[in-house]
Enzyme design. Sequence first.
Site, short mmCIF file in Angstrom:
data_model
loop_
_atom_site.label_atom_id
_atom_site.label_comp_id
_atom_site.label_asym_id
_atom_site.label_seq_id
_atom_site.Cartn_x
_atom_site.Cartn_y
_atom_site.Cartn_z
N GLY A 72 2.70 23.96 5.17
CA GLY A 72 3.17 22.67 5.69
C GLY A 72 4.59 22.37 5.23
O GLY A 72 5.40 21.83 5.98
N ASN A 154 -0.94 11.27 2.63
CA ASN A 154 -1.76 12.13 1.77
C ASN A 154 -2.39 11.40 0.60
O ASN A 154 -3.40 11.83 0.08
CB ASN A 154 -0.93 13.31 1.25
CG ASN A 154 0.45 12.91 0.79
OD1 ASN A 154 1.21 12.29 1.53
ND2 ASN A 154 0.78 13.24 -0.43
N GLN A 182 -2.11 16.06 6.95
CA GLN A 182 -3.34 15.39 6.51
C GLN A 182 -4.15 14.86 7.69
O GLN A 182 -5.26 14.34 7.50
CB GLN A 182 -3.02 14.23 5.56
CG GLN A 182 -2.45 14.69 4.22
CD GLN A 182 -3.48 15.33 3.30
OE1 GLN A 182 -4.69 15.18 3.48
NE2 GLN A 182 -3.00 16.03 2.28
N SER A 202 -0.99 22.40 8.18
CA SER A 202 -1.14 23.38 7.09
C SER A 202 -2.60 23.83 7.01
O SER A 202 -3.50 22.99 6.97
CB SER A 202 -0.72 22.73 5.77
OG SER A 202 -1.02 23.60 4.70
N GLY A 203 -2.81 25.15 6.98
CA GLY A 203 -4.17 25.68 7.02
C GLY A 203 -5.06 25.29 5.86
O GLY A 203 -6.25 25.02 6.04
N HIS A 204 -4.49 25.24 4.64
CA HIS A 204 -5.38 25.08 3.47
C HIS A 204 -5.96 23.69 3.34
O HIS A 204 -6.82 23.45 2.49
CB HIS A 204 -4.68 25.53 2.19
CG HIS A 204 -3.64 24.59 1.65
ND1 HIS A 204 -3.90 23.68 0.67
CD2 HIS A 204 -2.33 24.44 1.96
CE1 HIS A 204 -2.78 23.01 0.38
NE2 HIS A 204 -1.82 23.46 1.15
N THR A 240 6.94 40.03 10.05
CA THR A 240 5.69 40.48 10.66
C THR A 240 4.62 39.41 10.50
O THR A 240 4.45 38.86 9.41
CB THR A 240 5.24 41.81 10.01
OG1 THR A 240 6.30 42.75 10.22
CG2 THR A 240 3.96 42.33 10.63
N CYS A 327 0.80 17.86 -5.60
CA CYS A 327 2.16 18.35 -5.87
C CYS A 327 2.89 17.41 -6.82
O CYS A 327 3.73 17.81 -7.58
CB CYS A 327 2.96 18.47 -4.59
SG CYS A 327 1.95 18.64 -3.13
N1 PLP Z 1 2.64 17.15 4.10
C1 PLP Z 1 1.59 16.48 3.63
C2 PLP Z 1 1.26 15.13 4.17
C3 PLP Z 1 0.79 17.04 2.62
O1 PLP Z 1 -0.26 16.37 2.15
C4 PLP Z 1 1.14 18.32 2.13
C5 PLP Z 1 0.37 18.91 1.01
O2 PLP Z 1 -0.16 18.23 0.17
C6 PLP Z 1 2.25 18.97 2.69
C7 PLP Z 1 2.97 18.36 3.67
C8 PLP Z 1 2.63 20.33 2.21
O3 PLP Z 1 1.76 21.30 2.71
P1 PLP Z 1 1.63 22.73 2.01
O4 PLP Z 1 0.86 22.54 0.76
O5 PLP Z 1 0.93 23.59 3.01
O6 PLP Z 1 3.02 23.21 1.77
#
Ligand code: PLP
Length: 405
Positions: A72, A154, A182, A202-204, A240, A327
């Site tokens: 993301g 988030n 989110q 974002s996949g995770h 790739t 983060c």
């Molecule tokens: N944007 C939002 C709203 C998020 O909550 C996050 C991750 O917490 C990100 C971006 C960043 O995504 P990634 O962890 O895949 O870099």
Amino acid sequence: MSRFVYADNAATTAVSPEVREAMMPAFCELYGNPSSLHKKGRDAKVALDGARARIAATLGCEPREIYFTSCGTESDNWAVKSGAALMKRKSGRTHIVTTKIEHHAVLNSCAALEKEGYTVTYVGVTPEGIVNMDELRAAVTDETALVAVMYVNNEIGTIQPIAEIAKIAHEHGALMFTDAVQAAGNIKIDIPALGVDMLSVSGHKLHAPKGIGLLYVRRGLMLPNLIDGGGQERGRRGGTENLPYILGLAKAMEIADERLADNPRVAKMRDRLIDELTSKIPYSYLNGSRTERVCGNVNIRFDFIEGESLLLWLDIAGIAASTGSACASASLDPSHVMLAIGVPHEKAHGSLRLSISHETTDEDVDYIIEQLPPIVKKLRDMSPLWEEAQRGGDTEHWGKVSKIR
Ligand code: PLP
């Protein structure tokens, strides 16, 4: 055996068994390079194209509008920096509008642009965490290059009126980007209805692995390349393709779409957590909107304690939660989101985010409701501020935010 409850799904999620299954062939059988002309390569290309098409179907866009990235953060950086660069080159515009509650992937991209001479307006939010639309309308002008507003926050899970904001951006000839990291997996993402030019996922966050994301870029928008290389991703992001993870993301997005039907059950668990915790624990306050929030987000402020201590005690009890975004949790600064919704600086550390999911059970919710109140009590019993409050001392600075926000 002691119980473990994972209530930190907004930070990241476990890869689901179906997703893992969908990825496996791409490690040892479908290992060809999608750019190779032989059969192994062609097979990989078919799988890649299929995944792109299935993802596009879940978002309501065209496959060629999907660009795979590593996360993301990468998608957000690309959208903000390249969107701004494109508009500067095309029309000389150097003004960005964003909000005070964006993820740091967007905020720090904006800060980098400021260093290059762009001006950025950071629009505020209401005490409920919804973008202040009057402020936004006043901020967007015919000089604005890009409007960047997240779909779902988030920390407090608030859902923003993206379609309305996109309309305002377009009325002024600006580009519209939304960070939907989110939102994906929590609410339906319908790109035509949103009317955005760019959107990140974002996949995770939705049970795919860490290390895969995407950026939707509207057809015809000549976004500058992110990575120059061998022509992958229509020449815009070389390298790739990460086929196993792309297959995982496609599966995760399809499952997420099917699971939306289960949202009312998750919302019920969320509401039970909010109601029971705020009624059982004095001086506790819901952060963010009661109604405009995703089904899995609970964010409550407990006065007179530090969120970090709460996290440690919850961890000992087998409950994984968060004080804010993962983060930012290593930082000692109070959350910018808490400050933006009007929580005073000295109280902004006392918030707890519980992010539940479709995997959460009623028993998990019961366990949190049983464990949390005594932990809060224990921490308050050790707090000199709590003692002062009990004695009716000078706690004036502790009581400026109204009960339910
Ligand atoms: N944007 C939002 C709203 C998020 O909550 C996050 C991750 O917490 C990100 C971006 C960043 O995504 P990634 O962890 O895949 O870099």
